[in-house]
Design a protein around this motif. Structure first.
Motif, PDB file in Angstrom:
ATOM      1  N   VAL A 126      30.278  16.033  68.360  1.00 54.18           N
ATOM      2  CA  VAL A 126      30.210  14.725  69.018  1.00 54.18           C
ATOM      3  C   VAL A 126      29.029  13.956  68.444  1.00 54.18           C
ATOM      4  O   VAL A 126      27.877  14.392  68.556  1.00 54.18           O
ATOM      5  CB  VAL A 126      30.048  14.884  70.547  1.00 54.18           C
ATOM      6  N   ALA A 127      29.304  12.818  67.827  1.00 56.80           N
ATOM      7  CA  ALA A 127      28.248  12.019  67.197  1.00 56.80           C
ATOM      8  C   ALA A 127      27.312  11.449  68.260  1.00 56.80           C
ATOM      9  O   ALA A 127      27.731  11.128  69.372  1.00 56.80           O
ATOM     10  CB  ALA A 127      28.873  10.890  66.387  1.00 56.80           C
ATOM     11  N   PRO A 128      26.023  11.323  67.938  1.00 55.03           N
ATOM     12  CA  PRO A 128      25.072  10.726  68.878  1.00 55.03           C
ATOM     13  C   PRO A 128      25.472   9.288  69.219  1.00 55.03           C
ATOM     14  O   PRO A 128      25.990   8.561  68.375  1.00 55.03           O
ATOM     15  CB  PRO A 128      23.753  10.754  68.102  1.00 55.03           C
ATOM     16  N   VAL A 151      27.902  17.845  87.221  1.00 50.58           N
ATOM     17  CA  VAL A 151      29.070  17.815  86.325  1.00 50.58           C
ATOM     18  C   VAL A 151      29.303  19.140  85.592  1.00 50.58           C
ATOM     19  O   VAL A 151      30.426  19.438  85.192  1.00 50.58           O
ATOM     20  CB  VAL A 151      28.965  16.674  85.285  1.00 50.58           C
ATOM     21  N   ASP A 152      28.228  19.944  85.393  1.00 49.04           N
ATOM     22  CA  ASP A 152      28.369  21.175  84.612  1.00 49.04           C
ATOM     23  C   ASP A 152      27.352  22.204  85.110  1.00 49.04           C
ATOM     24  O   ASP A 152      26.286  22.398  84.519  1.00 49.04           O
ATOM     25  CB  ASP A 152      28.153  20.882  83.121  1.00 49.04           C
ATOM     26  N   GLU A 172      25.354  13.481  77.383  1.00 44.78           N
ATOM     27  CA  GLU A 172      25.956  12.590  76.391  1.00 44.78           C
ATOM     28  C   GLU A 172      27.339  13.101  75.991  1.00 44.78           C
ATOM     29  O   GLU A 172      28.308  12.331  75.899  1.00 44.78           O
ATOM     30  CB  GLU A 172      25.046  12.519  75.165  1.00 44.78           C
ATOM     31  N   ILE A 173      27.452  14.398  75.736  1.00 47.58           N
ATOM     32  CA  ILE A 173      28.742  14.985  75.360  1.00 47.58           C
ATOM     33  C   ILE A 173      29.762  14.790  76.476  1.00 47.58           C
ATOM     34  O   ILE A 173      30.920  14.417  76.231  1.00 47.58           O
ATOM     35  CB  ILE A 173      28.567  16.482  75.032  1.00 47.58           C
ATOM     36  N   TYR A 174      29.337  14.994  77.716  1.00 48.01           N
ATOM     37  CA  TYR A 174      30.253  14.822  78.853  1.00 48.01           C
ATOM     38  C   TYR A 174      30.700  13.365  78.980  1.00 48.01           C
ATOM     39  O   TYR A 174      31.893  13.078  79.173  1.00 48.01           O
ATOM     40  CB  TYR A 174      29.574  15.275  80.144  1.00 48.01           C
ATOM     41  N   LEU A 175      29.765  12.436  78.843  1.00 50.33           N
ATOM     42  CA  LEU A 175      30.094  11.025  78.997  1.00 50.33           C
ATOM     43  C   LEU A 175      30.996  10.515  77.867  1.00 50.33           C
ATOM     44  O   LEU A 175      31.804   9.613  78.072  1.00 50.33           O
ATOM     45  CB  LEU A 175      28.804  10.208  79.056  1.00 50.33           C
ATOM     46  N   LYS A 176      30.866  11.092  76.679  1.00 50.84           N
ATOM     47  CA  LYS A 176      31.667  10.638  75.541  1.00 50.84           C
ATOM     48  C   LYS A 176      33.050  11.287  75.484  1.00 50.84           C
ATOM     49  O   LYS A 176      34.009  10.681  75.010  1.00 50.84           O
ATOM     50  CB  LYS A 176      30.929  10.920  74.224  1.00 50.84           C
ATOM     51  N   GLY A 178      34.453  13.380  78.238  1.00 50.10           N
ATOM     52  CA  GLY A 178      35.070  13.697  79.522  1.00 50.10           C
ATOM     53  C   GLY A 178      35.148  15.191  79.774  1.00 50.10           C
ATOM     54  O   GLY A 178      35.693  15.631  80.789  1.00 50.10           O
ATOM     55  N   LYS A 179      34.581  15.978  78.835  1.00 48.65           N
ATOM     56  CA  LYS A 179      34.560  17.441  78.996  1.00 48.65           C
ATOM     57  C   LYS A 179      33.123  17.930  78.941  1.00 48.65           C
ATOM     58  O   LYS A 179      32.283  17.354  78.247  1.00 48.65           O
ATOM     59  CB  LYS A 179      35.390  18.104  77.897  1.00 48.65           C
ATOM     60  N   THR A 180      32.846  19.010  79.645  1.00 46.34           N
ATOM     61  CA  THR A 180      31.485  19.539  79.687  1.00 46.34           C
ATOM     62  C   THR A 180      31.202  20.404  78.458  1.00 46.34           C
ATOM     63  O   THR A 180      32.122  20.871  77.778  1.00 46.34           O
ATOM     64  CB  THR A 180      31.269  20.396  80.939  1.00 46.34           C
ATOM     65  N   VAL A 181      29.919  20.618  78.221  1.00 47.62           N
ATOM     66  CA  VAL A 181      29.503  21.512  77.138  1.00 47.62           C
ATOM     67  C   VAL A 181      30.081  22.907  77.360  1.00 47.62           C
ATOM     68  O   VAL A 181      30.513  23.574  76.417  1.00 47.62           O
ATOM     69  CB  VAL A 181      27.963  21.575  77.056  1.00 47.62           C
TER      70      VAL A 181
END
Length: 311
Positions: A126-128, A151-152, A172-176, A178-181
């Motif tokens: 996931v890009a910054p 969320v996680d 950031e990964i979750y917001l981009k 919709g899935k958690t780390v």
């Protein structure tokens, strides 16, 4: 099966010195697993600089006492660099070393870097997102942690709760996506046999060694190193949040005395050592050796020899 030797443990235990010694003995090359040693110009305060060893710098790696150390100086301090990017670089370098008939030795104290390689984490590419990072960066750490817990919860339990960059990245990964780390970070089995050596000792000895090391950094020009970085990049980079660097920025801004800066850096390193010990003690399959024991190097040499000769 191809092999990978791994050396882990808290800061100041002599991991790199041991790795160089083993590389000479077993025809190896070293691969750094340190999230600060990747940056150019950040040499003294990240522990890259050797003591009385012979040093040469080449494009993409250093050579200390004739042994190549890879993944030093791979990005400038103004660049972002994800764990996924590190993992890809590390696998490429490990494969290259193995294909040349040598033993790769992964060395470091950044637990997530080591885990990404050893356990084969499938990390999200996931890009910054500067806008998301800026928005999250305006919040207090406790607010970010509260959001992550909501969320996680699995990531919240495992993450370094004193490292805002890691927390922001998880959100950031979750917001981009919709899935958690936790959902995205699956595992696969690396195709090499691994032996993990862990270096440890009493906290008192580790604190003492860290304090001595920090005093040596200041004698070697740590303040001047930070000053040069500020001229090139400014104080607001994420890389400048590394242990010691932000405190020296405060000193250079005439907000803190030099003695107070040293005291804070030592105090923060003690806390970092405790967190590293906690992290690595939870990791599986580590063979621990106490560096206060006079025979620990001899015992490690015997362990590695037996492992290399087994198959």
């Amino acid at each position: 099966m191809k092999k990978l030797l791994v050396i882990v443990g808290p800061t100041g235990t002599g991991k790199t010195d041991l790795a160089i010694k083993l590389a000479k003995k077993f025809n190896g090359e070293v691969v750094s697993a340190d999230s600060r040693q990747i940056y150019t110009g950040m040499d003294i305060g990240t522990g890259k600089m050797p003591g009385n060893s012979e040093l040469k710098k080449h494009g993409g790696h250093w050579v200390i006492d004739g042994i190549p150390i890879h993944l030093y100086d791979i990005v400038t301090p103004d660049k972002t660099f994800s764990v996924a990017e590190y993992q890809q670089r590390a696998y490429e370098k490990i494969s290259d070393i193995q294909n040349r008939g040598k033993l790769p030795i992964l060395v470091g104290g950044t637990g997530l870097y080591v885990r990404a390689v050893v356990q084969g984490l499938k990390l999200p590419q996931v890009a910054p997102d500067p806008e998301i990072r800026d928005k999250l960066g305006r919040k207090h750490l406790w607010q970010l942690l509260k959001e992550l817990e909501e969320v996680d919860h699995r990531a919240f339990q495992k993450i370094d709760k004193k490292n805002p960059r890691r927390v922001i990245r998880a959100l950031e990964i979750y917001l981009k996506t919709g899935k958690t780390v936790s959902e995205l970070a699956k595992k696969y089995q690396p195709d090499f046999e691994i032996l993990i050596i862990g270096l440890t000792s009493s906290r008192e000895l580790l604190y003492e060694r860290a304090d001595k090391r920090i005093e040596e950094w200041f004698k070697s020009g740590f303040v001047e190193e930070v000053g040069e970085l500020l001229k090139k990049h400014g104080p607001s980079l994420p890389s400048m949040s590394a242990l010691g660097y932000s405190q020296i920025v405060s000193y250079l801004d005439r907000k803190t005395s030099l003695e107070e800066v040293k005291r804070r850096i030592k105090f923060d390193h003690h806390g970092f050592i405790r967190r590293q010990l906690t992290w690595f003690k939870k990791e599986p399959n580590i063979n621990w050796f106490d560096i206060s024991e006079s025979s620990f190097v001899k015992e490690i040499l015997a362990k590695v020899t037996l492992w290399l000769n087994d198959g």
